[in-house]
Design a protein around this motif. Sequence first.
Motif, PDB file in Angstrom:
ATOM      1  N   GLY A   1       0.799  -1.220   0.000  1.00  0.00           N
ATOM      2  CA  GLY A   1       0.000   0.000   0.000  1.00  0.00           C
ATOM      3  C   GLY A   1       0.831   1.268   0.000  1.00  0.00           C
ATOM      4  N   ASP A   2       0.143   2.384  -0.233  1.00  0.00           N
ATOM      5  CA  ASP A   2       0.764   3.704  -0.279  1.00  0.00           C
ATOM      6  C   ASP A   2       0.410   4.452   0.995  1.00  0.00           C
ATOM      7  N   ASP A   3       1.158   4.188   2.058  1.00  0.00           N
ATOM      8  CA  ASP A   3       0.848   4.798   3.346  1.00  0.00           C
ATOM      9  C   ASP A   3       0.945   6.317   3.299  1.00  0.00           C
ATOM     10  N   ALA A   4       1.995   6.836   2.673  1.00  0.00           N
ATOM     11  CA  ALA A   4       2.171   8.288   2.616  1.00  0.00           C
ATOM     12  C   ALA A   4       1.006   8.943   1.886  1.00  0.00           C
ATOM     13  N   GLY A   5       0.564   8.325   0.797  1.00  0.00           N
ATOM     14  CA  GLY A   5      -0.562   8.875   0.052  1.00  0.00           C
ATOM     15  C   GLY A   5      -1.839   8.866   0.855  1.00  0.00           C
ATOM     16  N   LEU A   6      -2.111   7.767   1.555  1.00  0.00           N
ATOM     17  CA  LEU A   6      -3.334   7.665   2.354  1.00  0.00           C
ATOM     18  C   LEU A   6      -3.318   8.635   3.535  1.00  0.00           C
ATOM     19  N   LEU A   7      -2.136   8.876   4.095  1.00  0.00           N
ATOM     20  CA  LEU A   7      -2.055   9.791   5.230  1.00  0.00           C
ATOM     21  C   LEU A   7      -2.327  11.239   4.845  1.00  0.00           C
ATOM     22  N   GLU A   8      -2.339  11.522   3.561  1.00  0.00           N
ATOM     23  CA  GLU A   8      -2.729  12.850   3.093  1.00  0.00           C
ATOM     24  C   GLU A   8      -4.252  12.994   3.014  1.00  0.00           C
ATOM     25  N   VAL A   9      -4.954  11.859   3.186  1.00  0.00           N
ATOM     26  CA  VAL A   9      -6.409  11.858   2.982  1.00  0.00           C
ATOM     27  C   VAL A   9      -7.178  11.525   4.262  1.00  0.00           C
ATOM     28  N   VAL A  10      -6.744  10.495   4.992  1.00  0.00           N
ATOM     29  CA  VAL A  10      -7.508   9.999   6.133  1.00  0.00           C
ATOM     30  C   VAL A  10      -7.299  10.864   7.371  1.00  0.00           C
ATOM     31  N   THR A  11      -8.160  10.673   8.361  1.00  0.00           N
ATOM     32  CA  THR A  11      -8.017  11.370   9.636  1.00  0.00           C
ATOM     33  C   THR A  11      -7.520  10.450  10.746  1.00  0.00           C
ATOM     34  N   SER A  12      -7.560   9.132  10.503  1.00  0.00           N
ATOM     35  CA  SER A  12      -7.054   8.163  11.480  1.00  0.00           C
ATOM     36  C   SER A  12      -6.340   7.030  10.753  1.00  0.00           C
ATOM     37  N   ALA A  13      -5.264   6.533  11.382  1.00  0.00           N
ATOM     38  CA  ALA A  13      -4.466   5.455  10.803  1.00  0.00           C
ATOM     39  C   ALA A  13      -4.468   4.256  11.737  1.00  0.00           C
ATOM     40  N   ASN A  14      -4.966   3.114  11.241  1.00  0.00           N
ATOM     41  CA  ASN A  14      -4.933   1.869  12.001  1.00  0.00           C
ATOM     42  C   ASN A  14      -3.576   1.224  11.736  1.00  0.00           C
ATOM     43  N   VAL A  15      -2.661   1.308  12.683  1.00  0.00           N
ATOM     44  CA  VAL A  15      -1.281   0.892  12.458  1.00  0.00           C
ATOM     45  C   VAL A  15      -1.079  -0.552  12.914  1.00  0.00           C
ATOM     46  N   ALA A  16      -0.617  -1.401  11.979  1.00  0.00           N
ATOM     47  CA  ALA A  16      -0.342  -2.804  12.299  1.00  0.00           C
ATOM     48  C   ALA A  16       0.708  -2.881  13.403  1.00  0.00           C
ATOM     49  N   CYS A  17       0.498  -3.803  14.327  1.00  0.00           N
ATOM     50  CA  CYS A  17       1.323  -3.876  15.538  1.00  0.00           C
ATOM     51  C   CYS A  17       2.297  -5.048  15.553  1.00  0.00           C
ATOM     52  N   GLY A  18       2.599  -5.618  14.377  1.00  0.00           N
ATOM     53  CA  GLY A  18       3.632  -6.625  14.296  1.00  0.00           C
ATOM     54  C   GLY A  18       3.172  -8.069  14.340  1.00  0.00           C
ATOM     55  N   PHE A  19       1.883  -8.307  14.569  1.00  0.00           N
ATOM     56  CA  PHE A  19       1.410  -9.688  14.658  1.00  0.00           C
ATOM     57  C   PHE A  19       0.837 -10.195  13.344  1.00  0.00           C
TER      58      PHE A  19
END
Length: 257
Positions: free
Chosen positions: A19-37
């Motif tokens: 995915g394009d995290d940087a691109g999505l962070l320009e649009v969304v208001t919240s980020a569900n961040v994967a925690c390594g599992f």
Amino acid sequence: MAVDLNADLGEGFGRWALGDDAGLLEVVTSANVACGFHAGDPLIMRRTCELAAARGVAVGAHVGYRDLAGFGRRFVDVEPAVLTADVLYQLGGLDACARAAGTRIAYVKPHGALYNALVTHEAQADAVVDAVRAFDPGLPVLGLPGAVWLKRAEVAGLPVRFEAFADRAYTALGTLVDRRRPGAVLHSAAEIAERCVEIALDGRVRSVDGHFVRLRVDSICVHGDTPGAVAIARAVRDALTAAGVPLAAMRGARVDA
């Protein structure tokens, strides 16, 4: 009423990117961040938190089963005490990364098979609630309206927030159509944007059998691993804005340290 727009981010692992995290962070208001599992690793977690903090995006803990090989989309019959410890461990890891980035975990959203299991699985629901309460009893939790774990969370005193999915098909019962079924994931940006406006304004979504399902919605999710995710997220944001729906992180979600 303002609506939150969230996406699943930080779902790479090592040299593998998704995915394009940087691109999505320009649009969304919240980020569900994967925690390594189910995905993510310490470096990706920290970098994602830094990017989110720089853009004023709320950081949510996207906790899941210990299932890297299956991307967390396979049910795991884990003992409740183990699941509580696993979720607590993930929260602690992401919390350290968020604090180092100058922000804090703002909410908790389970991932994949765990998210779906918590709709009906009482023992696992209690286990996840126990983990969140042990970590921070004031931390909001996000899930599907009607889910058992949200009912348990509310009884336990946790702030509860309700989620709808921009790009997933619904059953007549208000649950998500299994990803293995044709049509479970939507791909037309125009169609997705139109249904998100209806969700936000009317509190309803049309199910796969043509019936309308009523929804309580605080946040709308656009999946970061869907092809064209950034374009879809932009179409959703533009449509909501054009319809007069303000966008903001969920009520009670924290975006500062």
